[in-house]
Every structure is written in C-alpha cells, then in structure tokens.
Design a protein around this motif. Structure first.
Motif, mmCIF file in Angstrom:
data_model
loop_
_atom_site.group_PDB
_atom_site.id
_atom_site.type_symbol
_atom_site.label_atom_id
_atom_site.label_comp_id
_atom_site.label_asym_id
_atom_site.label_seq_id
_atom_site.Cartn_x
_atom_site.Cartn_y
_atom_site.Cartn_z
ATOM 1 N N ARG A 135 1.082 -1.071 0.288
ATOM 2 C CA ARG A 135 0.152 -0.227 -0.402
ATOM 3 C C ARG A 135 0.584 1.331 0.227
ATOM 4 N N MET A 136 1.968 0.977 1.241
ATOM 5 C CA MET A 136 3.154 2.298 0.292
ATOM 6 C C MET A 136 3.266 2.682 -0.234
ATOM 7 N N ALA A 137 3.674 1.667 -1.254
ATOM 8 C CA ALA A 137 4.585 1.526 -2.863
ATOM 9 C C ALA A 137 3.967 2.738 -3.398
ATOM 10 N N VAL A 138 2.195 2.042 -3.641
ATOM 11 C CA VAL A 138 1.876 1.782 -4.209
ATOM 12 C C VAL A 138 1.238 3.917 -3.647
ATOM 13 N N ASP A 139 1.011 4.545 -3.211
ATOM 14 C CA ASP A 139 0.746 5.493 -2.630
ATOM 15 C C ASP A 139 2.006 6.462 -2.825
ATOM 16 N N ALA A 140 3.107 6.054 -2.794
ATOM 17 C CA ALA A 140 4.566 7.346 -2.974
ATOM 18 C C ALA A 140 4.738 6.677 -4.252
ATOM 19 N N GLY A 141 4.231 5.629 -5.304
ATOM 20 C CA GLY A 141 4.622 5.331 -6.306
ATOM 21 C C GLY A 141 5.587 5.442 -6.672
ATOM 22 N N VAL A 142 6.630 4.061 -5.450
ATOM 23 C CA VAL A 142 7.978 3.739 -5.937
ATOM 24 C C VAL A 142 7.849 1.673 -6.061
ATOM 25 N N PRO A 143 8.931 1.570 -6.031
ATOM 26 C CA PRO A 143 8.691 -0.075 -6.064
ATOM 27 C C PRO A 143 8.895 -0.507 -5.032
ATOM 28 N N ILE A 144 8.799 -1.795 -4.777
ATOM 29 C CA ILE A 144 9.305 -2.518 -4.275
ATOM 30 C C ILE A 144 10.438 -3.398 -4.402
#
Length: 245
Positions: A135-144
């Motif tokens: 969820r935080m990767a999606v919200d920030a627009g960054v990769p995991i």
C-alpha cells in the motif's frame, strides 16, 4: 540534512562482523535503485535482521530507514540511535501517522525498510504478509524490492538464547528484482506476489547455504521441510498464539 549518526553505526557494525568473521554473501544488489524512493521488504527470522538488511543496501550506497515499534525509540540506549539514523517510529495505536511518514519519506526519495511478516518467523519460512508494504509503495509511486536474509537466526531469534559472540557464521543476503504494484490491481494480489518472491529468495538462500556439520544433522536453525528441528509453520503459529513476543 547531514548524516552524523548512521555512517558511524554502519562502520561499527561492519567492524563487529569482521571481528566475528561472519561470512557475508550478498547477491543481487544491482536491483536496489541508486536514486529515488523504494520499499525494501525483507524476510524476518532474527532480531538482528535490520542490520543485515541495511548492509544489503550498502553496495547501492543507500541508507535504509526502518519502521520499528515505538518501544525501541523509548529506550535510553537504542532510542537516540534510532532517532539519529532517522528511522520511523511505529505506534500500533496510531498507525496512520507512521504510515503517512513512511510515504512522505518515500516520495522525497528515501529507502524505507519493512518486515511485512510483522513478527519473526519461528518456522524460518515466510509467514503471511501484512499489506502495508504494498500500500505504501502504491501511494508513493515507488517500487518494492524483495529481500531475504538467512543465517541471522543463529545469533538471536524467538525462543532461543542469544549468542552474539559466535564466530564464522555464514549469513546470506539476497536481493530480488523490484516489483512496481499497479494502483489499479488488487493490493491482496500484489501482497501474495510479494510473498512468493520473498519465499523464492529465501529458498535460494537456504539451498545455497553451507551444509551443517555431520554431527548436527537436525539443527534447530533449519526449517522442518529441510530436515531441521524448527517448528512447522502450523506449530509456529500455535506458539505465537500461546507465547507472543
């Protein structure tokens, strides 16, 4: 902001590992972005995993900001270090605040480290994951970036006495290819995919780990499916229910 605390701590940890002759095997660091935000999602078998997860990002010259429970920040010993290294305090009664802070850090280009299993896996397999990393990767627009560490449980893990002075212990750190969750996709599906990647990395680390001594045919630090005496995932879940730590 100048990094006055984190680099000396890293150097101290490296010196301690050299003194203990820890056999580090770090692979896949090319998958960690050299610039910009990223979430590192790491397996969790030991109380020391944050040290080795952070070392896994060192070849990329990244400092990882870990999310850790607020009790660690309240300690007179660890608290000043945690704040000096700008890690993120997690208050389980006010989780949104720490979540928002992690997303803010990601958006300004920092690397945030999480252990999405939430607690140490007694079975030394990957437990079911919490969805926060995705969820935080999606919200920030960054990769995991998935990561697995293996061997750290031999120093200090749940239900075992810690042994921080043993020497020559091999520790493997494997970094996988980044995944970028689609904001339109199911968070649950992406979390399932992340768990699969983390388990694959852990399987690889376990398969490539040096063989245990012949007189230690069923070591406690090996999972049951590899012939070790660690509890099965089902037994571990029951232990967690009876003796949460």
């Amino acid at each position: 902001m100048a990094e006055l605390v984190y680099p000396p701590v890293v150097l101290t940890c490296k010196a301690m590992l050299r003194a203990l002759d820890v056999k580090l095997d770090i692979q896949g660091t090319e998958h960690i972005p050299r610039h910009g935000g990223a979430v590192i999602a790491c397996t969790h078998q030991s109380y020391l995993d944050f040290i080795f997860c952070g070392l896994g990002a060192q070849p990329a010259k990244r400092l990882v900001r870990f999310m850790a429970k607020r009790e660690v920040f309240a300690s007179r010993i660890s608290g000043p270090l945690m704040r000096g290294m700008r890690h993120i305090s997690v208050d389980r009664d006010a989780g949104k605040q720490s979540y928002d802070e992690a997303v803010r850090r990601l958006r300004v280009g920092e690397v945030v480290g999480v252990f999405p299993e939430a607690t140490i896996s007694r079975s030394f397999t990957v437990k079911e994951l919490k969805s926060g990393a995705v969820r935080m990767a999606v919200d920030a627009g960054v990769p995991i970036v998935p990561m697995a560490v293996w061997g750290t449980q031999r120093f200090w893990t749940k239900g075992r006495p810690k042994n921080l002075t043993q020497r020559h212990v091999p520790v493997s750190i494997l970094v996988g290819e980044p995944m970028t969750p689609d904001s339109d996709a199911s968070v649950d599906e992406a979390t399932t995919q992340l768990r699969s990647r983390m388990q694959q990395l852990l399987d690889t680390a376990q398969a490539g780990y040096p063989e245990p001594p012949e007189n230690d045919a069923a070591p406690w630090w090996l999972p049951a499916h590899l012939g070790g005496s660690a509890p099965t995932p089902e037994e571990a879940a029951e232990l967690d229910r009876r003796r949460p730590e």
